[in-house]
Design a protein around this motif. Structure first.
Motif, short mmCIF file in Angstrom:
data_model
loop_
_atom_site.label_atom_id
_atom_site.label_comp_id
_atom_site.label_asym_id
_atom_site.label_seq_id
_atom_site.Cartn_x
_atom_site.Cartn_y
_atom_site.Cartn_z
N ILE A 11 0.82 -1.22 0.00
CA ILE A 11 0.00 0.00 0.00
C ILE A 11 0.86 1.26 0.00
O ILE A 11 0.43 2.30 -0.51
CB ILE A 11 -1.01 -0.02 1.17
CG1 ILE A 11 -2.12 1.02 0.92
CG2 ILE A 11 -0.31 0.19 2.51
CD1 ILE A 11 -3.33 0.86 1.81
N THR A 12 2.07 1.20 0.52
CA THR A 12 2.91 2.39 0.55
C THR A 12 3.43 2.77 -0.83
O THR A 12 4.01 3.84 -1.00
CB THR A 12 4.11 2.22 1.51
OG1 THR A 12 5.01 1.25 0.99
CG2 THR A 12 3.65 1.84 2.91
N ARG A 13 3.22 1.91 -1.83
CA ARG A 13 3.64 2.18 -3.22
C ARG A 13 2.48 2.68 -4.08
O ARG A 13 2.67 2.95 -5.27
CB ARG A 13 4.21 0.92 -3.85
CG ARG A 13 5.41 0.36 -3.14
CD ARG A 13 6.63 1.16 -3.44
NE ARG A 13 7.83 0.51 -2.89
CZ ARG A 13 8.99 1.08 -2.88
NH1 ARG A 13 9.15 2.28 -3.38
NH2 ARG A 13 10.02 0.45 -2.37
N GLU A 14 1.30 2.80 -3.49
CA GLU A 14 0.12 3.20 -4.25
C GLU A 14 0.10 4.70 -4.51
O GLU A 14 0.51 5.49 -3.66
CB GLU A 14 -1.16 2.80 -3.52
CG GLU A 14 -1.44 1.33 -3.53
CD GLU A 14 -1.64 0.78 -4.92
OE1 GLU A 14 -2.50 1.30 -5.65
OE2 GLU A 14 -0.95 -0.19 -5.26
N HIS A 15 -0.43 5.06 -5.68
CA HIS A 15 -0.72 6.45 -6.00
C HIS A 15 -2.23 6.64 -5.83
O HIS A 15 -3.01 6.01 -6.52
CB HIS A 15 -0.31 6.78 -7.43
CG HIS A 15 -0.80 8.12 -7.88
ND1 HIS A 15 -0.23 9.29 -7.46
CD2 HIS A 15 -1.84 8.47 -8.67
CE1 HIS A 15 -0.90 10.30 -7.98
NE2 HIS A 15 -1.87 9.83 -8.72
N ALA A 16 -2.62 7.46 -4.86
CA ALA A 16 -4.03 7.72 -4.58
C ALA A 16 -4.14 9.08 -3.89
O ALA A 16 -3.14 9.58 -3.36
CB ALA A 16 -4.61 6.64 -3.68
N ASP A 17 -5.33 9.65 -3.90
CA ASP A 17 -5.51 10.89 -3.15
C ASP A 17 -5.28 10.65 -1.66
O ASP A 17 -4.66 11.46 -0.98
CB ASP A 17 -6.92 11.46 -3.36
CG ASP A 17 -7.14 11.96 -4.77
OD1 ASP A 17 -6.15 12.35 -5.44
OD2 ASP A 17 -8.30 11.96 -5.22
N ALA A 18 -5.82 9.52 -1.16
CA ALA A 18 -5.67 9.19 0.25
C ALA A 18 -5.33 7.71 0.40
O ALA A 18 -5.90 6.87 -0.28
CB ALA A 18 -6.94 9.51 1.01
N ILE A 19 -4.42 7.44 1.30
CA ILE A 19 -4.07 6.07 1.69
C ILE A 19 -4.54 5.89 3.12
O ILE A 19 -4.26 6.73 3.98
CB ILE A 19 -2.55 5.83 1.57
CG1 ILE A 19 -2.14 5.86 0.09
CG2 ILE A 19 -2.16 4.51 2.22
CD1 ILE A 19 -0.65 5.78 -0.14
N VAL A 20 -5.26 4.80 3.37
CA VAL A 20 -5.77 4.55 4.71
C VAL A 20 -4.74 3.73 5.48
O VAL A 20 -4.20 2.74 4.98
CB VAL A 20 -7.13 3.83 4.67
CG1 VAL A 20 -7.59 3.47 6.09
CG2 VAL A 20 -8.16 4.72 3.99
N ASN A 21 -4.48 4.17 6.69
CA ASN A 21 -3.55 3.51 7.59
C ASN A 21 -4.33 2.75 8.66
O ASN A 21 -5.15 3.33 9.35
CB ASN A 21 -2.64 4.55 8.27
CG ASN A 21 -1.65 3.93 9.22
OD1 ASN A 21 -1.37 2.74 9.16
ND2 ASN A 21 -1.12 4.73 10.12
N ALA A 22 -4.04 1.46 8.78
CA ALA A 22 -4.60 0.66 9.88
C ALA A 22 -3.74 0.96 11.11
O ALA A 22 -2.78 0.27 11.41
CB ALA A 22 -4.56 -0.82 9.52
#
Length: 169
Positions: A11-22
């Motif tokens: 997930i840390t390699r994703e390009h997105a407006d927001a990344i959700v952190n558990a």
């Protein structure tokens, strides 16, 4: 309803407006997804989390709630931190797990995020059974009233990917 896509990977390699952190309730980093996001995102994320803890989140972020910070060095604008429940066979906590997804989407809407990348919340050290977690996650996203255009579930391994794929259909 947002478009739901599945990705197997980091997930840390994703390009997105927001990344959700558990996240854990302290918001100060931890293991698993939380530790990876803090490591890759750099010190700006931790600095904002510390400011939140010094302010209105002095006792930490409650389970099922969500809050946003900068994404630091990640390829995103924001990190949305949410605290998943620890699985219990003796107590139904599925409403808290669903709340993590609903609250994260609510925060994403407030920010104006159009793409949001989620991990499989609570399925690591919090031991939520993967098939049930996938069911709750996908049903919650499908029924959430949100302006987010794409929800991307970023799943660490083939087993998780298969569990989510069975629910997305």
């Amino acid at each position: 309803m947002p478009t739901i896509t599945l990705v197997q990977g980091d997930i840390t390699r994703e390009h997105a407006d927001a990344i959700v952190n558990a996240a854990n309730s302290s918001l100060l980093g931890g293991g698993g997804v939380d530790g990876a996001i803090h490591r890759r995102g750099g010190p700006a994320i931790l600095a904002e989390c510390r400011r939140l803890r010094a302010g209105h989140l002095g006792k930490g972020l409650p389970t099922g709630r969500a809050v946003a910070t900068t994404a630091g060095d990640l390829d995103a604008r924001w990190v949305i931190h949410t605290v998943g429940p620890v699985y219990s066979a003796a107590e139904d906590r599925s409403d808290l797990l669903a709340s993590c997804y609903r609250e994260s989407l609510r925060v994403a809407d407030e920010l104006g995020a159009r793409t949001v990348a989620f991990p499989a919340i609570s399925t690591g050290v919090y031991r939520w059974p993967l098939d049930d977690a996938a069911r709750i996650a996908v049903e919650t996203v499908k029924t959430a009233g949100t302006s987010v255009a794409e929800v991307r579930f970023v799943l660490f391994d083939d087993r998780a990917h298969q569990a989510f794929a069975a629910r997305v259909g």
